[in-house]
Design a protein around this motif. Structure first.
Motif, PDB file in Angstrom:
ATOM      1  N   GLN A 142     -28.976  31.677  67.796  1.00 23.63           N
ATOM      2  CA  GLN A 142     -29.100  31.148  68.523  1.00 23.63           C
ATOM      3  C   GLN A 142     -27.862  32.074  69.567  1.00 23.63           C
ATOM      4  OE1 GLN A 142     -27.847  27.719  66.634  1.00 23.63           O
ATOM      5  NE2 GLN A 142     -29.722  27.046  65.709  1.00 23.63           N
ATOM      6  N   ASN A 143     -26.651  31.314  69.644  1.00 20.16           N
ATOM      7  CA  ASN A 143     -25.635  31.759  70.042  1.00 20.16           C
ATOM      8  C   ASN A 143     -24.979  32.501  69.421  1.00 20.16           C
ATOM      9  OD1 ASN A 143     -26.327  30.443  72.889  1.00 20.16           O
ATOM     10  ND2 ASN A 143     -24.910  28.348  72.112  1.00 20.16           N
ATOM     11  N   ASN A 144     -25.197  33.103  68.339  1.00 19.79           N
ATOM     12  CA  ASN A 144     -24.110  34.180  67.098  1.00 19.79           C
ATOM     13  C   ASN A 144     -25.007  34.902  67.459  1.00 19.79           C
ATOM     14  OD1 ASN A 144     -22.292  31.667  66.379  1.00 19.79           O
ATOM     15  ND2 ASN A 144     -23.715  31.310  65.107  1.00 19.79           N
ATOM     16  N   LEU A 145     -23.969  36.124  67.907  1.00 18.47           N
ATOM     17  CA  LEU A 145     -24.563  38.161  67.658  1.00 18.47           C
ATOM     18  C   LEU A 145     -24.115  38.509  66.291  1.00 18.47           C
ATOM     19  CD1 LEU A 145     -22.563  38.971  71.203  1.00 18.47           C
ATOM     20  CD2 LEU A 145     -25.393  38.364  70.646  1.00 18.47           C
ATOM     21  N   ARG A 146     -24.890  39.529  65.933  1.00 19.39           N
ATOM     22  CA  ARG A 146     -24.839  39.616  64.017  1.00 19.39           C
ATOM     23  C   ARG A 146     -25.238  41.070  64.295  1.00 19.39           C
ATOM     24  NH1 ARG A 146     -27.663  34.833  61.158  1.00 19.39           N
ATOM     25  NH2 ARG A 146     -26.704  35.585  59.023  1.00 19.39           N
ATOM     26  N   ARG A 147     -24.495  41.992  63.296  1.00 21.78           N
ATOM     27  CA  ARG A 147     -24.586  43.505  63.514  1.00 21.78           C
ATOM     28  C   ARG A 147     -24.936  43.191  61.937  1.00 21.78           C
ATOM     29  NH1 ARG A 147     -24.303  45.604  68.119  1.00 21.78           N
ATOM     30  NH2 ARG A 147     -23.797  47.546  67.282  1.00 21.78           N
ATOM     31  N   ARG A 148     -25.485  44.024  60.956  1.00 18.67           N
ATOM     32  CA  ARG A 148     -24.842  44.415  59.471  1.00 18.67           C
ATOM     33  C   ARG A 148     -25.634  46.165  59.033  1.00 18.67           C
ATOM     34  NH1 ARG A 148     -26.523  41.435  55.378  1.00 18.67           N
ATOM     35  NH2 ARG A 148     -28.022  42.545  53.208  1.00 18.67           N
ATOM     36  N   TRP A 149     -24.895  46.265  58.360  1.00 17.92           N
ATOM     37  CA  TRP A 149     -25.046  47.614  57.684  1.00 17.92           C
ATOM     38  C   TRP A 149     -25.692  47.336  55.584  1.00 17.92           C
ATOM     39  CZ3 TRP A 149     -22.136  45.923  61.355  1.00 17.92           C
ATOM     40  CH2 TRP A 149     -20.647  46.412  62.378  1.00 17.92           C
ATOM     41  N   ASP A 150     -26.570  48.579  55.797  1.00 12.81           N
ATOM     42  CA  ASP A 150     -27.034  48.039  54.615  1.00 12.81           C
ATOM     43  C   ASP A 150     -26.500  49.536  53.732  1.00 12.81           C
ATOM     44  OD1 ASP A 150     -28.593  45.624  54.409  1.00 12.81           O
ATOM     45  OD2 ASP A 150     -29.450  46.254  55.306  1.00 12.81           O
ATOM     46  N   CYS A 151     -25.576  49.323  53.470  1.00 10.04           N
ATOM     47  CA  CYS A 151     -25.034  50.881  52.286  1.00 10.04           C
ATOM     48  C   CYS A 151     -24.699  51.386  50.984  1.00 10.04           C
ATOM     49  CB  CYS A 151     -23.287  50.711  52.976  1.00 10.04           C
ATOM     50  SG  CYS A 151     -23.353  50.904  55.104  1.00 10.04           S
ATOM     51  N   GLY A 152     -26.270  50.591  50.577  1.00 12.27           N
ATOM     52  CA  GLY A 152     -26.186  50.424  48.994  1.00 12.27           C
ATOM     53  C   GLY A 152     -25.922  49.220  48.093  1.00 12.27           C
ATOM     54  N   GLU A 153     -26.010  49.200  47.057  1.00 16.00           N
ATOM     55  CA  GLU A 153     -26.162  47.972  46.142  1.00 16.00           C
ATOM     56  C   GLU A 153     -24.562  47.837  45.954  1.00 16.00           C
ATOM     57  OE1 GLU A 153     -27.157  46.489  42.134  1.00 16.00           O
ATOM     58  OE2 GLU A 153     -27.624  48.653  42.233  1.00 16.00           O
ATOM     59  N   GLY A 154     -24.427  46.834  46.385  1.00  7.51           N
ATOM     60  CA  GLY A 154     -22.603  45.852  46.432  1.00  7.51           C
ATOM     61  C   GLY A 154     -22.085  46.113  47.603  1.00  7.51           C
ATOM     62  N   ALA A 155     -22.611  47.072  48.833  1.00  6.46           N
ATOM     63  CA  ALA A 155     -21.574  47.845  49.689  1.00  6.46           C
ATOM     64  C   ALA A 155     -22.624  47.225  51.128  1.00  6.46           C
ATOM     65  CB  ALA A 155     -21.266  48.951  49.698  1.00  6.46           C
ATOM     66  N   ASP A 156     -23.106  46.007  51.381  1.00  7.40           N
ATOM     67  CA  ASP A 156     -23.134  45.317  52.347  1.00  7.40           C
ATOM     68  C   ASP A 156     -22.367  45.317  53.250  1.00  7.40           C
ATOM     69  OD1 ASP A 156     -24.159  43.459  50.400  1.00  7.40           O
ATOM     70  OD2 ASP A 156     -24.527  42.577  52.310  1.00  7.40           O
ATOM     71  N   ILE A 157     -22.201  44.734  54.487  1.00  9.92           N
ATOM     72  CA  ILE A 157     -21.431  44.125  55.320  1.00  9.92           C
ATOM     73  C   ILE A 157     -22.112  43.674  56.336  1.00  9.92           C
ATOM     74  CG2 ILE A 157     -19.257  44.865  57.344  1.00  9.92           C
ATOM     75  CD1 ILE A 157     -19.364  47.672  56.091  1.00  9.92           C
ATOM     76  N   GLU A 158     -22.107  41.990  57.005  1.00  7.14           N
ATOM     77  CA  GLU A 158     -22.217  41.562  58.260  1.00  7.14           C
ATOM     78  C   GLU A 158     -20.696  41.677  58.720  1.00  7.14           C
ATOM     79  OE1 GLU A 158     -25.360  38.043  58.831  1.00  7.14           O
ATOM     80  OE2 GLU A 158     -26.104  39.548  57.290  1.00  7.14           O
ATOM     81  N   PHE A 159     -21.362  41.292  60.354  1.00 10.44           N
ATOM     82  CA  PHE A 159     -20.752  40.768  61.048  1.00 10.44           C
ATOM     83  C   PHE A 159     -20.952  39.322  62.456  1.00 10.44           C
ATOM     84  CE2 PHE A 159     -17.701  42.201  65.450  1.00 10.44           C
ATOM     85  CZ  PHE A 159     -17.156  40.753  64.678  1.00 10.44           C
ATOM     86  N   MET A 160     -20.761  38.373  62.322  1.00 13.88           N
ATOM     87  CA  MET A 160     -21.196  37.584  62.890  1.00 13.88           C
ATOM     88  C   MET A 160     -20.059  37.512  64.091  1.00 13.88           C
ATOM     89  SD  MET A 160     -22.588  33.680  62.345  1.00 13.88           S
ATOM     90  CE  MET A 160     -20.657  33.421  61.877  1.00 13.88           C
ATOM     91  N   LEU A 161     -19.849  37.274  65.028  1.00 13.54           N
ATOM     92  CA  LEU A 161     -19.308  37.028  66.331  1.00 13.54           C
ATOM     93  C   LEU A 161     -19.597  35.674  66.873  1.00 13.54           C
ATOM     94  CD1 LEU A 161     -16.711  38.358  68.516  1.00 13.54           C
ATOM     95  CD2 LEU A 161     -18.268  39.721  69.839  1.00 13.54           C
ATOM     96  N   PHE A 162     -19.356  34.899  67.089  1.00 16.17           N
ATOM     97  CA  PHE A 162     -19.970  33.529  67.324  1.00 16.17           C
ATOM     98  C   PHE A 162     -18.991  33.108  69.227  1.00 16.17           C
ATOM     99  CE2 PHE A 162     -16.205  32.696  64.622  1.00 16.17           C
ATOM    100  CZ  PHE A 162     -15.319  31.773  64.864  1.00 16.17           C
ATOM    101  N   PRO A 163     -19.478  32.288  69.627  1.00 17.51           N
ATOM    102  CA  PRO A 163     -18.653  31.274  71.089  1.00 17.51           C
ATOM    103  C   PRO A 163     -17.285  31.103  70.354  1.00 17.51           C
ATOM    104  CG  PRO A 163     -20.916  30.762  70.695  1.00 17.51           C
ATOM    105  CD  PRO A 163     -20.462  31.747  69.443  1.00 17.51           C
ATOM    106  N   GLY A 164     -16.489  30.803  70.642  1.00 15.03           N
ATOM    107  CA  GLY A 164     -15.286  30.200  71.258  1.00 15.03           C
ATOM    108  C   GLY A 164     -14.313  30.610  70.055  1.00 15.03           C
TER     109      GLY A 164
END
Length: 277
Positions: free
Chosen positions: A235-257
């Motif tokens: 929708q209006n959210n921009l999202r990025r994901r890093w899969d760096c191994g088991e128990g080591a994932d990062i997700e960044f959600m940039l939302f309007p507002g």
């Protein structure tokens, strides 16, 4: 400017304008919080838990807020409970000016917050049978700064971490103790905690750059590359994901507002958490 004054200027947005409605805050049916030796917390349990022991989202309020105030965000709390999660909302300690905030910076004096949150989880497990494994530490603004610093120093205390509108202060840690699962949400127009950071209190303090914080987490998680594994728009959210191994994932959600917990955050965050279980 005093430390309390700086925090008031920087983080007064922690009292979220979207909080509204009556919340079921308290301890075991009482409106009073649960009391433990190091502080207080509020808890609200799902009516029909889908698993036992009940998984938990611990949500840390912003500067000037309270656990009771968190529970008044019925949109967020009920969304978490409808997914079968208990919601725990601890109280930060009172400052001299009467406002509550977290002792997140390692150089500050005050309560041992990691020890306090461990006591919260142990007490809630004993009293209410909540899980001490399926746990998410989330927080907003000052609470989100606390989430980052605790995750950095004590990565195994919770299964995952979900800060909203908060990262590190300068100088940020040079390294963290170990990899984590992290879901960071931030508003594009946030002026209280800008993405690039800002000086506070006549340059006595400096909020860090959110992207620099994410770089630290990629290094901590041992990511092979700074480039995300996946980028997409929801929708209006921009999202990025890093899969760096088991128990080591990062997700960044940039939302309007701006400086707020975005609508729909509860489900988006839990979808991420459950996908990695």
């Amino acid at each position: 400017m005093s430390r309390s004054g700086v925090l008031a200027t920087a983080l007064i947005g922690g009292i979220v304008s979207l909080w509204g409605g009556a919340g079921h805050a308290g301890c075991d049916g009482s409106t009073d919080p649960c009391e433990i030796s190091s502080g207080e917390y509020h808890i609200s349990l799902p009516e029909n838990p889908q698993q036992q022991p009940v998984p938990v989202v611990v949500f840390l309020h912003g500067y000037g807020g309270s656990g009771a105030g968190t529970m008044k965000n019925t949109r967020m709390v009920e969304a978490l409970k409808s997914r079968g999660y208990a919601v725990i909302a601890p109280n930060a300690t009172l400052r001299r000016n009467g406002n509550r905030s977290w002792v997140f910076d390692p150089g500050w004096e005050g309560r041992d917050e990691p020890a306090f949150l461990r006591e919260v989880m142990a007490d809630a497990s004993d009293r209410f049978g909540v899980s001490q494994q399926d746990t998410i530490l989330a927080g907003f603004s000052a609470g989100a700064f606390m989430v980052n610093y605790l995750a950095c120093a004590h990565p195994d205390d919770f299964a995952a971490y979900a800060p909203v509108a908060g990262g590190f202060w300068r100088p940020q840690p040079e390294s963290c103790a170990g990899p984590v699962r992290l879901f960071h949400a931030h508003g594009w127009g946030d002026k209280t905690v800008p993405l690039e950071g800002r000086y506070l209190g006549d340059k006595q303090f400096q909020q860090g750059d959110i992207y620099a914080g994410l770089e630290l987490w990629r290094q901590t998680n041992g990511c092979d590359t700074h480039a995300p594994n996946k980028t997409w728009q929801d929708q209006n959210n921009l999202r990025r994901r890093w899969d760096c191994g088991e128990g080591a994932d990062i997700e960044f959600m940039l939302f309007p507002g701006g400086h707020t917990v975005p609508k729909g955050w509860s489900d988006v965050m839990l979808d991420w958490f459950e996908a990695g279980m």
